[in-house]
Write a protein that holds these residues in place. Structure first.
Motif, PDB file in Angstrom:
ATOM      1  N   SER A   1     -42.192 -17.433   3.540  1.00  0.00           N
ATOM      2  CA  SER A   1     -41.249 -16.591   4.276  1.00  0.00           C
ATOM      3  C   SER A   1     -39.863 -16.735   3.666  1.00  0.00           C
ATOM      4  CB  SER A   1     -41.189 -16.985   5.756  1.00  0.00           C
ATOM      5  OG  SER A   1     -42.446 -16.853   6.373  1.00  0.00           O
ATOM      6  N   VAL A   2     -39.193 -15.614   3.459  1.00  0.00           N
ATOM      7  CA  VAL A   2     -37.827 -15.598   2.944  1.00  0.00           C
ATOM      8  C   VAL A   2     -36.889 -15.250   4.090  1.00  0.00           C
ATOM      9  CG1 VAL A   2     -36.215 -14.359   1.455  1.00  0.00           C
ATOM     10  CG2 VAL A   2     -38.467 -15.042   0.580  1.00  0.00           C
TER      11      VAL A   2
ATOM     12  N   SER B   1     -46.393 -23.760   6.575  1.00  0.00           N
ATOM     13  CA  SER B   1     -45.720 -22.610   5.968  1.00  0.00           C
ATOM     14  C   SER B   1     -44.381 -23.040   5.395  1.00  0.00           C
ATOM     15  CB  SER B   1     -45.488 -21.516   7.018  1.00  0.00           C
ATOM     16  OG  SER B   1     -46.708 -20.982   7.462  1.00  0.00           O
ATOM     17  N   LEU B   2     -44.054 -22.496   4.218  1.00  0.00           N
ATOM     18  CA  LEU B   2     -42.778 -22.806   3.588  1.00  0.00           C
ATOM     19  C   LEU B   2     -41.809 -21.650   3.798  1.00  0.00           C
ATOM     20  CD1 LEU B   2     -41.184 -24.821   1.807  1.00  0.00           C
ATOM     21  CD2 LEU B   2     -41.814 -23.378  -0.136  1.00  0.00           C
ATOM     22  N   PHE B   3     -40.702 -21.940   4.487  1.00  0.00           N
ATOM     23  CA  PHE B   3     -39.609 -20.987   4.656  1.00  0.00           C
ATOM     24  C   PHE B   3     -38.544 -21.309   3.608  1.00  0.00           C
ATOM     25  CE2 PHE B   3     -39.831 -19.530   9.379  1.00  0.00           C
ATOM     26  CZ  PHE B   3     -41.212 -19.389   9.293  1.00  0.00           C
ATOM     27  N   TYR B   4     -37.941 -20.259   3.068  1.00  0.00           N
ATOM     28  CA  TYR B   4     -36.833 -20.444   2.136  1.00  0.00           C
ATOM     29  C   TYR B   4     -35.626 -19.668   2.634  1.00  0.00           C
ATOM     30  CZ  TYR B   4     -33.537 -19.917  -1.562  1.00  0.00           C
ATOM     31  OH  TYR B   4     -32.358 -19.922  -2.243  1.00  0.00           O
ATOM     32  N   GLY B   5     -34.453 -20.291   2.631  1.00  0.00           N
ATOM     33  CA  GLY B   5     -33.216 -19.613   2.996  1.00  0.00           C
ATOM     34  C   GLY B   5     -32.082 -20.018   2.077  1.00  0.00           C
TER      35      GLY B   5
ATOM     36  N   VAL C   1     -41.999 -25.938   7.034  1.00  0.00           N
ATOM     37  CA  VAL C   1     -41.048 -26.672   6.201  1.00  0.00           C
ATOM     38  C   VAL C   1     -40.032 -25.650   5.712  1.00  0.00           C
ATOM     39  CG1 VAL C   1     -40.715 -28.035   4.110  1.00  0.00           C
ATOM     40  CG2 VAL C   1     -42.770 -28.368   5.513  1.00  0.00           C
ATOM     41  N   TYR C   2     -38.765 -25.933   5.909  1.00  0.00           N
ATOM     42  CA  TYR C   2     -37.690 -24.965   5.656  1.00  0.00           C
ATOM     43  C   TYR C   2     -36.755 -25.529   4.595  1.00  0.00           C
ATOM     44  CZ  TYR C   2     -34.240 -21.372   7.153  1.00  0.00           C
ATOM     45  OH  TYR C   2     -33.374 -20.305   7.222  1.00  0.00           O
ATOM     46  N   LEU C   3     -36.753 -24.921   3.400  1.00  0.00           N
ATOM     47  CA  LEU C   3     -35.794 -25.295   2.372  1.00  0.00           C
ATOM     48  C   LEU C   3     -34.525 -24.491   2.590  1.00  0.00           C
ATOM     49  CD1 LEU C   3     -37.835 -25.597  -0.955  1.00  0.00           C
ATOM     50  CD2 LEU C   3     -37.464 -27.282   0.842  1.00  0.00           C
ATOM     51  N   GLU C   4     -33.443 -25.175   2.916  1.00  0.00           N
ATOM     52  CA  GLU C   4     -32.179 -24.528   3.276  1.00  0.00           C
ATOM     53  C   GLU C   4     -31.147 -24.748   2.177  1.00  0.00           C
ATOM     54  OE1 GLU C   4     -30.196 -22.333   4.206  1.00  0.00           O
ATOM     55  OE2 GLU C   4     -30.497 -22.573   6.373  1.00  0.00           O
TER      56      GLU C   4
END
Length: 236
Positions: free
Chosen positions: A208-209, A186-190, A161-164
């Motif tokens: 993950s950043v 996994s949570l990705f942050y950008g 899951v990617y928070l953009e």
């Protein structure tokens, strides 16, 4: 089963539509200490400019993945590790939920599904190019974001899951809520990671950043600073 991103805490994203700062090279990105490199962007991404970056990254000793927002594409090979395919959950234009993906599959002669993975994007900066391009509904509160995270994992069976926030630093409370809504994904942050402190802050609430604009705007030394922030956050 282990995933390629299981140990990714810091990811550097290379936009094929942007140049590096004078003196920086693509090959040197791996020397920053980043855990992985992703090549992808929203506009003006072509097979030609992606290939040139992959050629320059051929000696990188970290995983290199491509977000295929262009056509045509080639199967993963020794130059890169595989594909990460964005699915924008809150897109108003369904092209970015299934349409572009359908066309990508139709146009690809051979897809190595073992090295092809999806990312459930939640786009949250209404001023960003990706929000405009996908017509994303960014008017979401924390409960909405957490619900999208659960939808991604439990309904769509997404592993990422990617928070953009794309260009702006997000609300750590919202990021933490998304992470807490997940059980295994996994949570990705950008978005807006620009120094040690912002990297440290977001690494405390995300798995993950992802650092992108900083690479092109401030260069490799700035990326190294964010790597230190992420590593320190994961030591505490």
């Amino acid at each position: 089963m282990a995933t390629p991103w299981e140990r990714w805490h810091h990811v550097t994203k290379v936009d094929p539509d942007k140049s590096l700062r004078d003196g920086d090279t693509y090959a040197a990105i791996a020397d920053t200490g980043t855990d992985a490199i992703v090549v992808g962007g929203t506009t003006n991404v072509t097979e030609s400019n992606v290939r040139s970056i992959l050629d320059a990254l051929s000696s990188a000793d970290v995983p290199v993945f491509v977000e295929p927002t262009y056509l045509p594409t080639v199967p993963p090979n020794d130059a890169f590790s595989g594909y990460l395919i964005p699915i924008v959950l809150n897109a108003g234009d369904t092209t970015w939920i299934t349409g572009a993906h359908h066309e990508w599959i139709r146009s690809s002669a051979c897809i190595d599904w073992e090295r092809t993975h999806t990312e459930a994007y939640i786009v949250l900066n209404p001023e960003s190019a990706v929000a405009t391009y996908t017509r994303a509904n960014c008017d979401l509160n924390i409960a909405d974001i957490a619900a999208y995270a659960r939808l991604a994992e439990h309904v769509l069976n997404q592993d990422i899951v990617y928070l953009e926030f794309s260009g702006t630093l997000g609300d750590p409370t919202a990021v933490a809520a998304a992470r807490d809504a997940l059980t295994a994904a996994s949570l990705f942050y950008g978005g807006g990671i620009h120094d040690y402190d912002s990297a440290y802050e977001m690494a405390r609430v995300a798995d993950s950043v992802v650092v992108g604009d900083l690479l092109h705007d401030a260069g490799l030394d700035a990326v190294k600073t964010t790597v230190r922030g992420v590593r320190d956050a994961n030591r505490t």
